[in-house]
Design an enzyme around this catalytic site. Structure first.
Site, short mmCIF file in Angstrom:
data_model
loop_
_atom_site.label_atom_id
_atom_site.label_comp_id
_atom_site.label_asym_id
_atom_site.label_seq_id
_atom_site.Cartn_x
_atom_site.Cartn_y
_atom_site.Cartn_z
N GLY A 34 0.88 -1.39 0.21
CA GLY A 34 0.07 0.22 0.36
C GLY A 34 0.75 1.35 0.13
N LEU A 35 -0.31 2.70 -0.05
CA LEU A 35 0.64 3.76 -0.44
C LEU A 35 1.92 4.05 0.59
CD1 LEU A 35 -1.95 5.68 -1.41
CD2 LEU A 35 0.06 5.23 -3.31
N SER A 36 2.71 5.09 1.33
CA SER A 36 3.60 5.33 1.94
C SER A 36 1.84 6.02 3.18
CB SER A 36 4.56 6.47 1.91
OG SER A 36 5.10 6.60 3.03
N GLY A 37 2.27 5.56 4.17
CA GLY A 37 1.24 6.26 5.69
C GLY A 37 -0.36 5.60 5.18
N SER A 38 0.07 4.24 4.61
CA SER A 38 -1.75 3.53 4.54
C SER A 38 -1.66 2.96 5.74
CB SER A 38 -1.93 3.13 3.44
OG SER A 38 -0.46 2.14 3.33
N GLY A 39 -0.56 2.42 6.44
CA GLY A 39 -1.18 2.03 7.57
C GLY A 39 -0.25 0.26 7.92
N LYS A 40 0.43 -0.13 6.56
CA LYS A 40 1.51 -1.49 7.23
C LYS A 40 2.30 -1.34 7.77
CE LYS A 40 3.58 0.14 2.78
NZ LYS A 40 3.56 1.37 3.10
N SER A 41 3.38 -0.55 8.32
CA SER A 41 3.89 -0.83 9.32
C SER A 41 2.73 -1.12 11.03
CB SER A 41 4.89 0.68 10.03
OG SER A 41 5.76 0.41 8.51
N SER A 108 5.80 -2.10 -1.94
CA SER A 108 5.49 -2.96 -3.56
C SER A 108 4.27 -2.39 -4.55
CB SER A 108 5.73 -4.54 -2.64
OG SER A 108 4.91 -4.61 -1.83
N1 LIG Z 1 10.51 8.67 -3.27
C1 LIG Z 1 9.95 7.61 -2.71
N2 LIG Z 1 8.71 6.43 -2.62
C2 LIG Z 1 8.20 6.11 -1.64
N3 LIG Z 1 8.28 5.87 -0.69
C3 LIG Z 1 10.18 6.83 -0.23
C4 LIG Z 1 11.02 7.84 -1.14
N4 LIG Z 1 11.43 8.35 -0.51
C5 LIG Z 1 11.99 7.86 0.57
N5 LIG Z 1 10.88 6.87 0.80
C6 LIG Z 1 10.10 6.11 2.31
O1 LIG Z 1 10.63 4.95 2.01
C7 LIG Z 1 9.95 3.74 2.39
C8 LIG Z 1 8.96 2.72 0.92
O2 LIG Z 1 10.39 1.92 0.53
P1 LIG Z 1 9.84 0.61 0.08
O3 LIG Z 1 11.00 0.29 0.62
O4 LIG Z 1 8.34 -0.09 1.36
O5 LIG Z 1 8.90 1.21 -1.59
S1 LIG Z 1 9.72 0.17 -2.80
O6 LIG Z 1 8.86 -0.96 -2.17
O7 LIG Z 1 10.53 -0.59 -3.25
O8 LIG Z 1 7.94 0.93 -3.75
C9 LIG Z 1 8.84 4.53 2.87
O9 LIG Z 1 8.39 4.14 3.66
P2 LIG Z 1 5.95 4.18 4.57
O10 LIG Z 1 5.72 5.41 4.62
O11 LIG Z 1 6.74 3.17 5.22
O12 LIG Z 1 5.80 3.42 3.50
C10 LIG Z 1 8.91 6.18 2.87
O13 LIG Z 1 9.14 6.06 4.37
N1 LIG Z 2 -6.91 1.51 11.09
C1 LIG Z 2 -5.49 2.03 10.63
N2 LIG Z 2 -4.60 1.06 10.23
C2 LIG Z 2 -2.94 1.93 10.02
N3 LIG Z 2 -2.93 2.74 10.75
C3 LIG Z 2 -3.87 4.07 10.68
C4 LIG Z 2 -5.29 3.41 10.36
N4 LIG Z 2 -5.86 4.58 10.92
C5 LIG Z 2 -5.17 5.63 11.82
N5 LIG Z 2 -4.01 5.05 10.53
C6 LIG Z 2 -2.60 5.80 11.21
O1 LIG Z 2 -1.75 5.78 10.67
C7 LIG Z 2 -0.65 5.73 10.17
C8 LIG Z 2 0.00 4.90 8.76
O2 LIG Z 2 1.50 4.70 8.59
P1 LIG Z 2 2.48 3.67 8.90
O3 LIG Z 2 1.57 2.38 9.43
O4 LIG Z 2 4.18 4.48 8.65
O5 LIG Z 2 1.70 3.76 6.96
P2 LIG Z 2 2.95 3.05 6.21
O6 LIG Z 2 3.95 1.46 6.77
O7 LIG Z 2 2.06 1.66 5.09
O8 LIG Z 2 4.03 3.96 5.60
C9 LIG Z 2 0.17 6.03 11.97
O9 LIG Z 2 0.26 7.26 12.04
C10 LIG Z 2 -1.33 5.26 12.31
O10 LIG Z 2 -1.49 6.05 13.42
#
Ligand SMILES: Nc1ncnc2c1ncn2[C@@H]1O[C@H](COP(=O)(O)OS(=O)(=O)O)[C@@H](OP(=O)(O)O)[C@H]1O
Ligand SMILES: Nc1ncnc2c1ncn2[C@@H]1O[C@H](COP(=O)(O)OP(=O)(O)O)[C@@H](O)[C@H]1O
Length: 199
Positions: A34-41, A108
Site C-alpha cells: 500500500g501507499l506510504s502512510g496507508s498503515g502497513k507498518s 511494493s
Molecule cells: N520516493 C519515495 N517513494 C516512496 N517512499 C519513499 C520515497 N522516498 C523515501 N521513501 C520512504 O521509503 C519507504 C518505502 O520504501 P519501500 O522499500 O517500501 O518502497 S518500495 O516497495 O521499494 O517501493 C517509505 O516508507 P513507508 O512510509 O513506510 O511506506 C518512505 O518512508
Molecule cells: N486503521 C488504521 N490502520 C493503520 N494505521 C492507521 C489506521 N488509522 C490511522 N492510522 C495511522 O496512519 C499512520 C500509518 O503509518 P504507517 O503504519 O507508518 O504507514 P506505512 O507503513 O504504510 O507507511 C499511523 O500514524 C497510524 O496511526
C-alpha cells in the site's frame, strides 16, 4: 555463461515440514502492500504482537529498516524498487523455509514484482494484504512529512505523487484503513488466518 553455473543446490538436513512440526504452527508470508502512510507498518507490527502472544514465531521486515541495511544500495527508481522487492521476496522465502511467519511492510507498487514473490513460494504461502487508503488520506496523515516534501519537489519519484502504485486486484485480503480502526484491521487479518486454519 550464467554466474551460477558452478553452484550446486544442497538439500537441507532439516526440512521445512519438520521445522513447522517442532514449532507447532505453519509458516507463510503476510505481504502488506500500500501507499506510504496507508498503515502497513502499524498493522503488520500489531498483527506480529498478536501472533507473538500466541507463541507463533514471526518477524516483521519493514521498508525503512531494510533500506538501512540489506538494501541500502537501492533508491526509488522503478528498477531499484523491483530489485528491492526481489531481494525481500527471497528473504521472506528463507523465513518460510525456517518455519516462521514473516510479515512484510513494503509499498511494493508493481504488480509484476508482487507476483514474482508469489511465484517463489509454494501454494498458499503468500498472502497479499492490500492496505487500502486514498492518497488524500495518506497525505493528510503524512506521518513522516514526506508527502509535503514531495509536493514541494524536494523528493522525486514519490509513490502516489509522481511514481505509480498499481492497485492489487485479487489480494487475499483488503483492509481499508480510512474507514476501519487499527484494531478492526488487525482483527480482520487474524480472522482471515483463523478461517484458513493457518493459526
Ligand atoms: N520516493 C519515495 N517513494 C516512496 N517512499 C519513499 C520515497 N522516498 C523515501 N521513501 C520512504 O521509503 C519507504 C518505502 O520504501 P519501500 O522499500 O517500501 O518502497 S518500495 O516497495 O521499494 O517501493 C517509505 O516508507 P513507508 O512510509 O513506510 O511506506 C518512505 O518512508
Ligand atoms: N486503521 C488504521 N490502520 C493503520 N494505521 C492507521 C489506521 N488509522 C490511522 N492510522 C495511522 O496512519 C499512520 C500509518 O503509518 P504507517 O503504519 O507508518 O504507514 P506505512 O507503513 O504504510 O507507511 C499511523 O500514524 C497510524 O496511526
Amino acid at each position: 555463461m550464467s554466474k551460477s553455473t558452478n553452484i550446486t543446490w544442497h538439500d537441507a538436513a532439516i526440512t521445512k515440514e519438520s521445522r513447522r512440526k517442532q514449532n507447532g504452527h505453519g509458516s507463510f508470508v503476510l505481504w502488506f502492500t500500500g501507499l506510504s502512510g496507508s498503515g502497513k507498518s502499524t498493522v503488520a507490527n500489531a498483527v506480529a504482537k498478536e501472533l507473538f502472544d500466541k507463541n507463533i514465531k514471526n518477524y516483521v521486515l519493514d521498508g525503512d529498516n531494510v533500506r538501512h541495511g540489506l538494501n541500502k544500495d537501492l533508491g526509488f527508481s522503478d528498477e531499484d524498487r523491483t530489485e528491492n522487492i526481489r531481494r525481500i521476496g527471497e528473504v521472506a522465502n528463507l523465513f518460510v523455509d525456517a518455519g516462521q511467519v514473516v510479515l512484510t511492510a513494503f509499498i511494493s507498487p508493481f504488480k509484476a514484482d508482487r507476483e514474482l514473490v508469489r511465484s517463489l513460494l509454494d501454494e498458499g504461502e503468500f498472502i497479499e494484504v492490500y492496505v487500502k487508503c486514498p492518497v488524500a488520506e495518506c497525505e493528510k496523515r503524512d506521518p513522516k512529512g514526506l508527502y509535503e516534501k514531495a509536493r514541494k519537489g524536494l523528493i522525486k519519484d514519490f509513490t502516489g505523487i509522481d511514481s505509480p502504485y498499481e492497485e492489487p486486484e485479487q489480494s487475499e485480503l483488503v483492509i481499508e484503513t480510512d474507514s476501519s480502526s487499527i484494531e478492526e484491521c488487525v482483527e480482520q487479518v487474524i480472522q482471515y488466518l483463523k478461517g484458513k486454519e493457518l493459526i
